[in-house]
Scaffold this active site. Structure first.
Site, PDB file in Angstrom:
ATOM      1  N   GLY A   1      49.704  60.954  33.115  1.00 16.08           N
ATOM      2  CA  GLY A   1      50.659  60.608  34.382  1.00 16.08           C
ATOM      3  C   GLY A   1      51.349  59.345  33.778  1.00 16.08           C
ATOM      4  O   GLY A   1      51.616  59.190  32.755  1.00 16.08           O
TER       5      GLY A   1
ATOM      6  N   LYS B   1      48.703  54.449  43.073  1.00 16.53           N
ATOM      7  CA  LYS B   1      47.135  55.286  43.043  1.00 16.53           C
ATOM      8  C   LYS B   1      47.527  56.286  44.750  1.00 16.53           C
ATOM      9  O   LYS B   1      48.317  55.088  45.367  1.00 16.53           O
ATOM     10  CB  LYS B   1      46.269  55.040  42.365  1.00 16.53           C
ATOM     11  CG  LYS B   1      45.652  54.165  42.548  1.00 16.53           C
ATOM     12  CD  LYS B   1      44.955  53.547  42.751  1.00 16.53           C
ATOM     13  CE  LYS B   1      43.216  52.618  42.879  1.00 16.53           C
ATOM     14  NZ  LYS B   1      42.264  52.827  42.713  1.00 16.53           N
TER      15      LYS B   1
ATOM     16  N   THR C   1      44.879  34.881  40.810  1.00 18.83           N
ATOM     17  CA  THR C   1      44.855  35.024  39.490  1.00 18.83           C
ATOM     18  C   THR C   1      46.199  35.503  39.128  1.00 18.83           C
ATOM     19  O   THR C   1      46.226  36.254  38.154  1.00 18.83           O
ATOM     20  CB  THR C   1      43.691  34.937  38.469  1.00 18.83           C
ATOM     21  OG1 THR C   1      43.396  35.946  38.854  1.00 18.83           O
ATOM     22  CG2 THR C   1      42.717  33.871  39.028  1.00 18.83           C
TER      23      THR C   1
ATOM     24  N   PHE D   1      39.627  58.419  33.560  1.00 18.04           N
ATOM     25  CA  PHE D   1      40.557  58.230  32.987  1.00 18.04           C
ATOM     26  C   PHE D   1      40.764  58.264  31.805  1.00 18.04           C
ATOM     27  O   PHE D   1      41.243  57.211  30.978  1.00 18.04           O
ATOM     28  CB  PHE D   1      40.123  55.797  33.059  1.00 18.04           C
ATOM     29  CG  PHE D   1      39.910  55.867  34.147  1.00 18.04           C
ATOM     30  CD1 PHE D   1      39.058  55.776  34.690  1.00 18.04           C
ATOM     31  CD2 PHE D   1      40.942  54.821  34.426  1.00 18.04           C
ATOM     32  CE1 PHE D   1      39.077  55.182  36.455  1.00 18.04           C
ATOM     33  CE2 PHE D   1      40.778  53.374  35.366  1.00 18.04           C
ATOM     34  CZ  PHE D   1      39.839  54.412  36.260  1.00 18.04           C
TER      35      PHE D   1
ATOM     36  N   LYS E   1      46.509  36.073  59.064  1.00 20.36           N
ATOM     37  CA  LYS E   1      44.873  36.986  58.511  1.00 20.36           C
ATOM     38  C   LYS E   1      44.255  36.634  59.187  1.00 20.36           C
ATOM     39  O   LYS E   1      43.535  37.475  59.388  1.00 20.36           O
ATOM     40  CB  LYS E   1      45.319  36.395  57.066  1.00 20.36           C
ATOM     41  CG  LYS E   1      44.952  37.272  56.046  1.00 20.36           C
ATOM     42  CD  LYS E   1      45.305  37.217  55.032  1.00 20.36           C
ATOM     43  CE  LYS E   1      45.129  38.326  54.115  1.00 20.36           C
ATOM     44  NZ  LYS E   1      45.135  38.065  52.158  1.00 20.36           N
TER      45      LYS E   1
ATOM     46  N   ASN F   1      38.774  46.280  32.124  1.00 22.11           N
ATOM     47  CA  ASN F   1      40.568  46.533  32.307  1.00 22.11           C
ATOM     48  C   ASN F   1      41.027  46.879  31.470  1.00 22.11           C
ATOM     49  O   ASN F   1      41.947  47.971  31.437  1.00 22.11           O
ATOM     50  CB  ASN F   1      40.893  45.539  33.211  1.00 22.11           C
ATOM     51  CG  ASN F   1      39.766  45.827  34.500  1.00 22.11           C
ATOM     52  OD1 ASN F   1      39.533  46.376  35.285  1.00 22.11           O
ATOM     53  ND2 ASN F   1      40.172  44.840  35.544  1.00 22.11           N
TER      54      ASN F   1
ATOM     55  N   PHE G   1      33.788  44.697  39.783  1.00 27.38           N
ATOM     56  CA  PHE G   1      34.736  45.837  39.601  1.00 27.38           C
ATOM     57  C   PHE G   1      35.358  47.372  40.022  1.00 27.38           C
ATOM     58  O   PHE G   1      35.323  48.738  39.539  1.00 27.38           O
ATOM     59  CB  PHE G   1      33.619  47.257  38.538  1.00 27.38           C
ATOM     60  CG  PHE G   1      32.941  45.772  37.678  1.00 27.38           C
ATOM     61  CD1 PHE G   1      33.837  45.198  35.738  1.00 27.38           C
ATOM     62  CD2 PHE G   1      32.354  45.437  37.826  1.00 27.38           C
ATOM     63  CE1 PHE G   1      33.237  44.649  35.542  1.00 27.38           C
ATOM     64  CE2 PHE G   1      31.453  43.997  36.409  1.00 27.38           C
ATOM     65  CZ  PHE G   1      32.458  43.837  35.380  1.00 27.38           C
ATOM     66  N   LEU G   2      35.390  46.967  41.604  1.00 26.93           N
ATOM     67  CA  LEU G   2      35.929  47.459  42.785  1.00 26.93           C
ATOM     68  C   LEU G   2      37.142  47.811  42.858  1.00 26.93           C
ATOM     69  O   LEU G   2      38.268  47.660  42.158  1.00 26.93           O
ATOM     70  CB  LEU G   2      35.495  47.460  44.259  1.00 26.93           C
ATOM     71  CG  LEU G   2      36.219  45.883  44.443  1.00 26.93           C
ATOM     72  CD1 LEU G   2      37.621  45.921  44.992  1.00 26.93           C
ATOM     73  CD2 LEU G   2      35.345  45.538  45.747  1.00 26.93           C
TER      74      LEU G   2
ATOM     75  N   CYS H   1      45.459  45.306  38.796  1.00 26.58           N
ATOM     76  CA  CYS H   1      44.244  44.778  37.887  1.00 26.58           C
ATOM     77  C   CYS H   1      44.751  44.536  36.148  1.00 26.58           C
ATOM     78  O   CYS H   1      44.831  43.854  35.490  1.00 26.58           O
ATOM     79  CB  CYS H   1      42.927  45.253  38.022  1.00 26.58           C
ATOM     80  SG  CYS H   1      42.446  44.175  39.189  1.00 26.58           S
TER      81      CYS H   1
HETATM   82  C1  UDX Z   1      41.202  48.714  37.940  1.00 23.70           C
HETATM   83  C2  UDX Z   1      39.446  49.458  38.041  1.00 23.70           C
HETATM   84  O1  UDX Z   1      39.398  50.434  37.875  1.00 23.70           O
HETATM   85  C3  UDX Z   1      38.399  48.519  38.677  1.00 23.70           C
HETATM   86  O2  UDX Z   1      37.445  48.139  38.258  1.00 23.70           O
HETATM   87  C4  UDX Z   1      39.156  46.920  38.575  1.00 23.70           C
HETATM   88  O3  UDX Z   1      38.260  45.941  39.702  1.00 23.70           O
HETATM   89  C5  UDX Z   1      40.380  46.470  39.160  1.00 23.70           C
HETATM   90  O4  UDX Z   1      41.192  47.340  38.837  1.00 23.70           O
HETATM   91  P1  UDX Z   1      42.377  49.875  40.887  1.00 23.70           P
HETATM   92  O5  UDX Z   1      42.922  48.599  39.958  1.00 23.70           O
HETATM   93  O6  UDX Z   1      42.018  49.285  41.894  1.00 23.70           O
HETATM   94  O7  UDX Z   1      41.346  49.684  39.942  1.00 23.70           O
HETATM   95  O8  UDX Z   1      42.878  51.117  40.154  1.00 23.70           O
HETATM   96  P2  UDX Z   1      42.332  52.525  39.662  1.00 23.70           P
HETATM   97  O9  UDX Z   1      41.935  53.494  39.673  1.00 23.70           O
HETATM   98  O10 UDX Z   1      41.423  52.353  38.058  1.00 23.70           O
HETATM   99  O11 UDX Z   1      43.722  52.949  38.020  1.00 23.70           O
HETATM  100  C6  UDX Z   1      44.197  51.935  38.049  1.00 23.70           C
HETATM  101  C7  UDX Z   1      46.397  52.854  37.167  1.00 23.70           C
HETATM  102  O12 UDX Z   1      45.155  53.304  36.319  1.00 23.70           O
HETATM  103  C8  UDX Z   1      46.137  53.585  39.008  1.00 23.70           C
HETATM  104  O13 UDX Z   1      48.300  53.411  38.119  1.00 23.70           O
HETATM  105  C9  UDX Z   1      45.962  55.186  38.109  1.00 23.70           C
HETATM  106  O14 UDX Z   1      47.513  56.109  38.640  1.00 23.70           O
HETATM  107  C10 UDX Z   1      45.927  55.045  37.077  1.00 23.70           C
HETATM  108  N1  UDX Z   1      45.071  56.113  35.574  1.00 23.70           N
HETATM  109  C11 UDX Z   1      44.169  56.194  36.122  1.00 23.70           C
HETATM  110  C12 UDX Z   1      45.757  57.253  35.490  1.00 23.70           C
HETATM  111  O15 UDX Z   1      46.611  57.411  35.116  1.00 23.70           O
HETATM  112  N2  UDX Z   1      44.648  57.823  34.294  1.00 23.70           N
HETATM  113  C13 UDX Z   1      43.668  57.737  35.175  1.00 23.70           C
HETATM  114  O16 UDX Z   1      42.559  58.892  34.366  1.00 23.70           O
HETATM  115  C14 UDX Z   1      42.827  56.736  35.626  1.00 23.70           C
END
Ligand code: UDX
Length: 432
Positions: free
Chosen positions: A256, A324, A86, A252, A35, A211, A152-153, A263
């Site tokens: 879906g 996603k 983790t 959010f 890597k 989360n 929180f990204l 996460c």
């Molecule tokens: C998430 C948190 O948003 C982020 O702050 C944290 O640091 C890591 O976890 P991520 O896992 O990249 O980020 O994806 P996110 O965009 O939050 O979506 C998570 C899941 O929720 C996906 O499966 C997405 O499709 C679903 N989702 C999200 C929905 O079904 N509906 C929504 O309105 C939003």
């Protein structure tokens, strides 16, 4: 400032690259030699829009370096970020913190002057206390400070989320560390990010709680969507109607498939495990986990109904298989439950994903990756929109499927039911 990021996964790599972009000297460390060799050549191990360009730019400027030598990298830096994985322990809810503790031990052997050790990995409450204990065995207390600074990204939006965060949470009661970190983050604070200084334990809990709350919001709207389907109500109207109340907020609230990713599933489980250990029942979050676990079965039940229980030999197309859009990440994606089930029932499954073929489906019978949308959709009986990639939003399905009576099951509600009706396409969405 001289920073060292230990672990070049999503959090470590993105944060390291962005800190370099803000003018800091950053060394990103990983034990995976391959890597690191690739990163030195600006070959990125993950799919993240914009990251490649920033790695190239900052490496060229000499601000960003990659190394497998943890001892030397820690010695050279003032602030050390622990960004290792983790994951959930096998067959348990508990988070596996062995990597965090291993790294803490290695750091403890390399502290000769004051250093701030930051936990950026998502960890259970009181992990910072344990890291501090490990360091105390080898290092005088005045030479280090352990801080929690959760990240929180979101995948796919990681750079934007890093540069324009809503908030920066710094969990420490050490004034010197707080001052140094406020300065490190000052370019983001001046762009409007709120700087929140809390206790270390509170900072750790803020990450899990955030989360878990977002997972709850999604699960809440997913369950309401089931109800809307029964009553012929459009769940999108309900989301907008609810979400415009500022106390609730519209984000959010998109119904879906089951939520997935690296996460939400992992962190909700770990939060329950931590609470159980303190004899506290977080019943809301427990039921969110249960509901989400059942969601893929529910959608599969719906698919059976749509196909009138005749799945065998049906050509079923999945558009998108990652959890996603804008990521190549398959972790806990609902497609991992849905595609094997349909294959087992004798369907002929084809899938297309903008991030390519997935080894997770390689051994499944009658499951094929297709290189483009057209090949994946041609003469399909059922097209399932699994992931909301932009390139799926304006497909002329009528033209590319070239077959009568095909069905669309839109798990992300990206198409308008009215337009589908006008085109005489049999269409099903979520909660409408
Ligand atoms: C998430 C948190 O948003 C982020 O702050 C944290 O640091 C890591 O976890 P991520 O896992 O990249 O980020 O994806 P996110 O965009 O939050 O979506 C998570 C899941 O929720 C996906 O499966 C997405 O499709 C679903 N989702 C999200 C929905 O079904 N509906 C929504 O309105 C939003």
């Amino acid at each position: 400032m001289k920073l060292c990021m230990i672990g070049t996964g999503y959090v470590g790599l993105v944060s390291g690259v962005c800190f370099a972009e803000l003018g800091n000297e950053v060394i990103c460390v990983d034990k995976d030699q391959n890597k690191i060799n690739n990163l030195k050549k600006s070959i990125i191990p993950i799919y993240e829009p914009g990251l490649n360009e920033l790695v190239k730019k900052n490496s060229k400027a000499g601000r960003l370096k990659f190394s497998t030598n943890i001892d030397e990298s820690v010695q050279k830096s003032n602030i050390i970020f622990i960004c290792v994985g983790t994951p959930t322990k096998k067959n348990k809810y508990e988070a596996d913190l062995s990597q965090v503790y291993d790294v803490a031990k290695k750091i403890s052997k390399n502290i000769k002057s004051f250093k701030i050790i930051i936990n950026k990995s998502t960890v259970p409450v009181m992990t910072g206390d344990k890291v501090e204990k490990i360091l105390s065995k080898k290092v005088k207390k005045k030479l280090f400070s352990v801080v929690s600074n959760p990240e929180f990204l979101r995948e796919g939006e990681a750079i934007r989320d890093f540069i324009y965060p809503d908030r920066i949470v710094i969990g420490t009661s050490n004034k010197k560390s707080n001052k140094i970190l406020k300065n490190l983050y000052s370019p983001l604070i001046s762009k409007g990010a709120k700087y929140i200084n809390t206790s270390r334990r509170a900072a750790e809990l803020i990450k899990y709680a955030s989360n878990a709350f977002l997972a709850t919001k999604i699960t809440f709207i997913n369950e309401l969507a089931n109800f809307c389907e029964k009553l012929d109500i459009n769940v999108e109207d309900v989301s907008i109607g609810m979400g415009t109340d500022k106390r609730i907020g519209g984000r959010f609230l998109r119904a879906g498939p089951a939520y997935g990713g690296s996460c939400f599933p992992k962190d909700t489980r770990a939060l329950i495990d931590t609470a159980n250990k303190s004899l506290t029942s977080l019943s809301v979050i427990k039921s969110v986990i249960n509901s989400n676990n059942k969601r893929s079965d529910l959608l599969l039940y719906r698919i059976r109904k749509i196909l009138k229980n005749r799945i065998k030999n049906k050509k079923i197309t999945f558009l998108g298989v990652t959890f996603k859009a804008n990521t190549d990440d398959m972790r806990e994606s609902s497609s991992l439950k849905m595609i094997p089930y349909l294959s087992k029932k004798g369907a002929k499954v084809r899938y297309y994903d903008p991030t390519g073929k997935k080894q997770e489906f390689d051994r499944l019978k009658n499951v094929q990756f297709k290189n483009n949308i057209k090949e994946a959709c041609i003469s399909s009986d059922l097209i399932i929109i699994h992931t909301e990639w932009n390139e799926f939003k304006l497909i002329d399905l009528k033209r590319i499927v070239s077959k009568k009576n095909f069905i669309v099951y839109d798990l992300r509600n990206i198409y308008s039911p009215e337009k589908m009706k006008k085109q005489k396409i049999k269409y099903f969405g979520i909660g409408r």
